[in-house]
Design a protein around this motif. Structure first.
Motif, PDB file in Angstrom:
ATOM      1  N   ILE A  24       0.777  -1.051   0.150  1.00 51.87           N
ATOM      2  CA  ILE A  24      -0.435   0.123  -0.110  1.00 51.87           C
ATOM      3  C   ILE A  24       0.912   1.134  -0.402  1.00 51.87           C
ATOM      4  CG2 ILE A  24      -1.308   1.468   1.357  1.00 51.87           C
ATOM      5  CD1 ILE A  24      -2.579  -1.566   2.318  1.00 51.87           C
ATOM      6  N   ILE A  25       1.886   1.028   1.272  1.00 48.62           N
ATOM      7  CA  ILE A  25       3.173   2.318   0.875  1.00 48.62           C
ATOM      8  C   ILE A  25       3.826   2.875  -0.582  1.00 48.62           C
ATOM      9  CG2 ILE A  25       5.073   3.448   1.577  1.00 48.62           C
ATOM     10  CD1 ILE A  25       4.145   1.354   4.133  1.00 48.62           C
ATOM     11  N   GLY A  26       4.388   1.328  -1.065  1.00 53.04           N
ATOM     12  CA  GLY A  26       4.001   1.711  -2.659  1.00 53.04           C
ATOM     13  C   GLY A  26       3.421   1.782  -3.248  1.00 53.04           C
ATOM     14  N   LEU A  33      14.676  -7.247  -2.162  1.00 53.56           N
ATOM     15  CA  LEU A  33      14.719  -5.942  -2.769  1.00 53.56           C
ATOM     16  C   LEU A  33      13.868  -4.724  -2.191  1.00 53.56           C
ATOM     17  CD1 LEU A  33      14.944  -4.856  -5.709  1.00 53.56           C
ATOM     18  CD2 LEU A  33      13.064  -6.136  -6.275  1.00 53.56           C
ATOM     19  N   VAL A  34      13.108  -4.943  -1.934  1.00 52.62           N
ATOM     20  CA  VAL A  34      11.823  -4.172  -1.349  1.00 52.62           C
ATOM     21  C   VAL A  34      12.619  -3.109  -0.896  1.00 52.62           C
ATOM     22  CG1 VAL A  34      10.050  -4.040  -0.443  1.00 52.62           C
ATOM     23  CG2 VAL A  34       9.949  -5.796  -2.027  1.00 52.62           C
ATOM     24  N   LEU A  67       9.734   3.946   5.724  1.00 50.66           N
ATOM     25  CA  LEU A  67       8.579   2.943   6.211  1.00 50.66           C
ATOM     26  C   LEU A  67       9.328   1.807   5.204  1.00 50.66           C
ATOM     27  CD1 LEU A  67       5.379   4.902   6.925  1.00 50.66           C
ATOM     28  CD2 LEU A  67       7.384   3.773   8.815  1.00 50.66           C
ATOM     29  N   ILE A  68       8.799   1.394   4.020  1.00 48.29           N
ATOM     30  CA  ILE A  68       8.732   0.966   3.083  1.00 48.29           C
ATOM     31  C   ILE A  68      10.945  -0.426   3.197  1.00 48.29           C
ATOM     32  CG2 ILE A  68       9.725   0.185   1.190  1.00 48.29           C
ATOM     33  CD1 ILE A  68       8.407   2.094  -0.271  1.00 48.29           C
ATOM     34  N   ALA A  86      11.555  -0.002   6.705  1.00 54.06           N
ATOM     35  CA  ALA A  86      12.009  -0.931   7.557  1.00 54.06           C
ATOM     36  C   ALA A  86      11.217  -2.174   7.745  1.00 54.06           C
ATOM     37  CB  ALA A  86      11.084   0.053   9.021  1.00 54.06           C
ATOM     38  N   LEU A  87       9.484  -1.884   7.143  1.00 56.83           N
ATOM     39  CA  LEU A  87       9.066  -2.637   6.937  1.00 56.83           C
ATOM     40  C   LEU A  87       9.318  -4.246   6.024  1.00 56.83           C
ATOM     41  CD1 LEU A  87       5.399  -0.769   6.712  1.00 56.83           C
ATOM     42  CD2 LEU A  87       6.479  -2.474   8.868  1.00 56.83           C
ATOM     43  N   ALA A  88       9.675  -3.989   4.730  1.00 56.08           N
ATOM     44  CA  ALA A  88      10.552  -4.787   4.583  1.00 56.08           C
ATOM     45  C   ALA A  88      12.162  -5.652   4.505  1.00 56.08           C
ATOM     46  CB  ALA A  88      11.179  -4.468   3.037  1.00 56.08           C
ATOM     47  N   GLY A  89      12.536  -4.511   5.593  1.00 51.71           N
ATOM     48  CA  GLY A  89      13.910  -5.246   5.934  1.00 51.71           C
ATOM     49  C   GLY A  89      13.277  -6.479   7.213  1.00 51.71           C
ATOM     50  N   TYR A  90      12.074  -5.557   8.257  1.00 48.72           N
ATOM     51  CA  TYR A  90      11.088  -7.085   9.127  1.00 48.72           C
ATOM     52  C   TYR A  90      10.966  -8.293   8.585  1.00 48.72           C
ATOM     53  CZ  TYR A  90       8.269  -8.542  11.919  1.00 48.72           C
ATOM     54  OH  TYR A  90       7.915  -9.260  12.895  1.00 48.72           O
ATOM     55  N   ASN A  91      10.423  -8.621   7.384  1.00 44.86           N
ATOM     56  CA  ASN A  91      10.013  -8.906   6.568  1.00 44.86           C
ATOM     57  C   ASN A  91      11.099 -10.004   5.872  1.00 44.86           C
ATOM     58  OD1 ASN A  91       7.527  -9.111   6.685  1.00 44.86           O
ATOM     59  ND2 ASN A  91       6.680  -8.359   4.577  1.00 44.86           N
ATOM     60  N   ALA A  92      12.319  -9.826   5.815  1.00 43.91           N
ATOM     61  CA  ALA A  92      13.591 -10.393   5.246  1.00 43.91           C
ATOM     62  C   ALA A  92      14.342 -11.117   6.336  1.00 43.91           C
ATOM     63  CB  ALA A  92      14.910  -8.712   4.282  1.00 43.91           C
ATOM     64  N   TYR A  93      14.089 -10.476   7.735  1.00 41.09           N
ATOM     65  CA  TYR A  93      14.808 -10.868   8.707  1.00 41.09           C
ATOM     66  C   TYR A  93      13.366 -12.413   9.208  1.00 41.09           C
ATOM     67  CZ  TYR A  93      16.338 -11.780  13.197  1.00 41.09           C
ATOM     68  OH  TYR A  93      16.711 -12.268  14.642  1.00 41.09           O
ATOM     69  N   GLU A  94      12.741 -11.994   9.504  1.00 41.43           N
ATOM     70  CA  GLU A  94      11.831 -12.707   9.485  1.00 41.43           C
ATOM     71  C   GLU A  94      12.077 -14.158   9.115  1.00 41.43           C
ATOM     72  OE1 GLU A  94       9.944 -13.695  12.313  1.00 41.43           O
ATOM     73  OE2 GLU A  94      10.773 -11.504  13.146  1.00 41.43           O
TER      74      GLU A  94
END
Length: 168
Positions: free
Chosen positions: A57-59, A110-111, A141-142, A144-152
């Motif tokens: 949505i942010i994208g 990538l995100v 925000l992108i 941070a959120l995508a970094g969290y997802n990559a880590y998870e």
């Protein structure tokens, strides 16, 4: 499955067609992990799906924000292209997670990198006023959120790899 010679090409122990490597999975029974671990994994999957959806949505916002603010040609193309790629890539991970397919670490990475690019692009393209802040904060925000997802996703892959028995 029998061929023209009457031989059976199915591995009886694994239920796999030996010619194609496909077939039915052997049911290993109920999940042997404790209930709390199963619940934590389900909660983690839901969180990463939600984070992917919000990132998409942010994208979309980044791509469409050029309609609201005064932009230069470079800013316009940067925000439209990067915003569209973020929307599609994060949406792809959202789709994967909602269909019980593991999150793609590469796509999430990538995100996150595109989010970092948006932060830098706000200054490099000399965006001014609200477009600058919209692009920079959206990029933050992108990332941070995508970094969290990559880590998870990496953590989930590590846990899965540790839980699998070794094959010889």
């Amino acid at each position: 499955m029998s061929d023209a010679n009457g031989s059976d090409d199915t591995d009886a122990t694994a239920g796999t067609d030996t010619r194609t490597g496909t077939g039915t999975r052997v049911d290993e029974g109920p999940d042997p992990r404790p209930g709390s671990t199963q619940v934590a994994d389900e909660e983690r999957r839901r969180n990463t799906a939600l984070v992917s959806g919000v990132t998409a949505i942010i994208g979309a916002w980044v791509a469409l924000s050029v309609l609201l603010y005064e932009v230069t040609q470079a800013s316009l193309w940067n925000n439209v292209l990067v915003g569209a790629v973020v929307f599609l890539a994060a949406g792809y991970n959202f789709y994967r997670l909602n269909n019980d397919i593991p999150l793609s670490v590469g796509v999430a990475t990538l995100v996150a990198l595109l989010g970092i690019w948006l932060i830098l692009a706000a200054a490099l393209f000399e965006m001014i006023g609200m477009l600058f802040w919209s692009t920079a904060v959206s990029g933050l925000l992108i990332a941070a959120l995508a970094g969290y997802n990559a880590y998870e996703a990496r953590e989930a892959r590590t846990v899965t790899a540790e839980g699998e028995p070794e094959t010889s």
